[in-house]
Design a protein around this motif. Structure first.
Motif, PDB file in Angstrom:
ATOM      1  N   PHE A   1       8.321  11.348  15.177  1.00  0.00           N
ATOM      2  CA  PHE A   1       8.001  12.290  14.102  1.00  0.00           C
ATOM      3  C   PHE A   1       8.069  11.598  12.732  1.00  0.00           C
ATOM      4  CE2 PHE A   1       8.661  15.945  11.316  1.00  0.00           C
ATOM      5  CZ  PHE A   1       7.780  16.877  11.853  1.00  0.00           C
ATOM      6  N   VAL A   2       9.101  10.804  12.543  1.00  0.00           N
ATOM      7  CA  VAL A   2       9.278  10.116  11.251  1.00  0.00           C
ATOM      8  C   VAL A   2       8.199   9.053  11.053  1.00  0.00           C
ATOM      9  CG1 VAL A   2      10.801   8.543   9.978  1.00  0.00           C
ATOM     10  CG2 VAL A   2      11.741  10.587  11.076  1.00  0.00           C
TER      11      VAL A   2
ATOM     12  N   PHE B   1      15.372  19.862  13.409  1.00  0.00           N
ATOM     13  CA  PHE B   1      15.235  18.418  13.571  1.00  0.00           C
ATOM     14  C   PHE B   1      16.488  17.822  14.202  1.00  0.00           C
ATOM     15  CE2 PHE B   1      14.899  13.996  12.179  1.00  0.00           C
ATOM     16  CZ  PHE B   1      13.567  13.749  12.448  1.00  0.00           C
TER      17      PHE B   1
ATOM     18  N   ARG C   1      16.128   9.205   7.777  1.00  0.00           N
ATOM     19  CA  ARG C   1      15.255  10.302   8.201  1.00  0.00           C
ATOM     20  C   ARG C   1      15.308  10.528   9.708  1.00  0.00           C
ATOM     21  NH1 ARG C   1      14.648   8.718   3.472  1.00  0.00           N
ATOM     22  NH2 ARG C   1      13.873  10.156   1.890  1.00  0.00           N
TER      23      ARG C   1
ATOM     24  N   HIS D   1       4.899  11.220  10.381  1.00  0.00           N
ATOM     25  CA  HIS D   1       4.843  12.071   9.188  1.00  0.00           C
ATOM     26  C   HIS D   1       5.427  11.418   7.942  1.00  0.00           C
ATOM     27  CE1 HIS D   1       3.200  15.682  10.966  1.00  0.00           C
ATOM     28  NE2 HIS D   1       4.043  15.568  11.991  1.00  0.00           N
ATOM     29  N   TYR D   2       6.347  10.486   8.076  1.00  0.00           N
ATOM     30  CA  TYR D   2       6.949   9.856   6.893  1.00  0.00           C
ATOM     31  C   TYR D   2       6.263   8.532   6.571  1.00  0.00           C
ATOM     32  CZ  TYR D   2      10.412   7.875   3.713  1.00  0.00           C
ATOM     33  OH  TYR D   2      11.026   7.315   2.622  1.00  0.00           O
TER      34      TYR D   2
ATOM     35  N   THR E   1       7.156  18.772  17.308  1.00  0.00           N
ATOM     36  CA  THR E   1       6.460  19.743  16.459  1.00  0.00           C
ATOM     37  C   THR E   1       6.729  21.166  16.940  1.00  0.00           C
ATOM     38  OG1 THR E   1       4.735  18.104  16.053  1.00  0.00           O
ATOM     39  CG2 THR E   1       4.195  20.395  15.555  1.00  0.00           C
TER      40      THR E   1
END
Lengths: 299, 185
Positions: free
Chosen positions: B130-131, B119, B34, B134-135, B162
């Motif tokens: 970010f990963v 991305f 990711r 959000h992941y 973002t």
């Protein structure tokens, strides 16, 4: 995307797509690498710090002493108003063994400054770049047990691994029958062909086209050959103080990005070979002529 | 159980480390993919991480922190892979329209593609934040702790990431379609 919440939710949804299982071959490769890798000792970090502190203390002491000497000279002698230029310190011409080898980018290849490693299994001494991990052979190499394309993971080879684990160099000796005569480049090339086939190496058909003649011990020029295969670069040296055939390999193709910082796998291997007295056969005169003939005709 | 395995592996037990690696491998690959958006690079990063973890394990002070420590090694390996000079956009996936829900604007093929493209333009440090947020669902404070960077840096990286992704999607939405041109004509 009207609200942050929408964006967050959809970003999470988008990220959820994708592979989530590690292939067995990757895990197996990692565990093979682990098997060849020594763990850092617990005390090494604190020892490094201790060494750093010691160096700082010594440096501070030297600085204080230097200032004291300069001050004393100034007080006692007044010092020359116009000091004469300091004579240049004599410099000795670089010998072949201490000359730096060129690297296209990144790590400078200066094998004269490399740490050396003496193989307990085979007796040879070879240098490797600073910071590389050493893993000694634990048994003798043999065709019977090491038929996996040479010895990239063999316990029968001494291994040297770069700090980021992306480059490995190995060295080992292959025993020779007493009747074997490898006193020439063609004879050694023939032997390498048989080794290549017997070990199941991927590319044994173009050995002559890939071979670079080298000399073990420049003055006597015992035959050695460097072969740049697609996925690795391997050198074979014999004669002189070498018992059997000394094999030194960098397990990356010459153009692999992992060895670019060293100027490529071949440059890295040549630098390592220089530490065991194996040099390119580019010596003018009879040896150079013989190398040129070998390249042109294979004889 | 894991703490015991970590302790054994730290003492040089390869079998114990193999158990830890098997348990962690899938999670590591999921995170690496990711961040890198390239399966080959992700696999290389995981392999490097596992070998490095084995070598450095004796320096890990707190066995309870093994997972977080491993993730930090992984992120650093991802940074190295990202900068090794390989093209990031070599493995563009074709998105299947079978997976698209017509009611969900973000799951349309075009918008998912814009997220992907946006991305891929992010530097690896912003991708990692970010990963992780959000992941993995970590809070920003947790992300800062895991990545070893100040909270302000995490906020900044997430903000830029973002904005970049939003801009990528909005730019796509502004592209006039054939039908809209026909309406305006």
């Amino acid at each position: 995307m009207n609200t942050n919440t929408d964006f967050d939710r959809h970003a999470s949804d988008w990220l959820a797509d994708g592979p989530t299982e590690l292939a067995d071959r990757v895990l197996d490769a990692a565990l093979r690498e682990v098997h060849l890798t020594r763990q850092r000792r617990r005390w090494s970090a604190s020892w490094r710090n201790a060494q750093m502190s010691l160096r700082l203390i010594l440096a501070a002491g030297v600085t204080v002493a230097a200032i004291a000497v300069i001050a004393a000279l100034g007080v006692l002698g007044g010092g020359p108003a116009n000091p004469s230029p300091t004579p240049a310190s004599p410099t000795s011409p670089p010998s072949q063994s201490t000359a730096s080898l060129p690297a296209s980018q990144g790590v400078a290849l200066d094998p004269a400054s490399w740490p050396t490693y003496t193989s307990a299994q085979y007796g040879f001494t070879i240098g490797h770049p600073k910071g590389w991990a050493e893993r000694p052979a634990t048994r003798a190499w043999s065709f019977a047990t090491d038929n996996d394309a040479g010895a990239p993971h063999s316990d029968g080879a001494d291994h040297f691994t770069s700090p980021d684990m992306t480059v490995r160099m190995s060295a080992w000796s292959v025993p020779l029958e007493s009747s074997a005569d490898l006193g020439s480049w063609p004879a050694l090339e023939t032997w390498i062909g048989a080794w290549c086939t017997q070990t199941g190496h991927a590319a044994c058909s173009e050995i002559h086209q890939r071979a670079v003649p080298m000399c073990n011990e420049a003055r006597d020029c015992h035959p050695a050959l460097l072969i740049a295969f697609d996925d690795d670069v391997i050198a074979f040296a014999t004669g002189g103080s070498i018992t059997g055939v000394l094999v030194v390999a960098v397990w990356r193709g010459d153009s692999a990005p992992q060895t670019a910082a060293y100027g490529g796998s071949r440059a890295l291997l040549e630098a390592a070979l220089s530490t065991v007295g194996v040099v390119p056969a580019t010596i003018p005169g009879e040896i150079g002529d013989a190398a040129a003939t070998f390249i042109a005709t294979g004889k | 159980v894991q703490v015991a395995l970590v302790e054994r592996a730290r003492a040089g037990d390869e079998e114990a480390f193999a158990s830890l690696a098997r348990a962690a491998g899938d999670r590591l690959l999921a995170i690496a993919y990711r961040i890198l958006r390239d399966l080959g690079l992700a696999e290389d990063a995981v392999q490097q991480t596992l070998v490095l973890a084995w070598r450095e394990l004796p320096t890990l002070r707190d066995a309870d922190r093994f997972d977080a420590w491993l993730r930090r090694l992984l992120v650093n390996a991802c940074y190295r892979e990202a900068r090794r000079g390989r093209q990031w956009a070599t493995n563009v996936q074709l998105l299947s329209t079978d997976q698209v829900s017509p009611t969900d604007a973000y799951t349309s093929v075009a918008e998912r593609d814009q997220l992907e493209r946006g991305f891929r333009r992010l530097p690896p440090e912003q991708r990692a934040v970010f990963v992780f947020h959000h992941y993995l669902g970590l809070t920003l404070i947790e992300v800062a702790g895991e990545l070893g960077v100040p909270l302000g840096t995490v906020k900044s990286r997430l903000h830029y990431a973002t904005n970049t992704l939003r801009a990528a999607i909005e730019a796509d939405l502004r592209v006039p379609t054939n039908s809209s041109r026909e309406h305006s004509a």
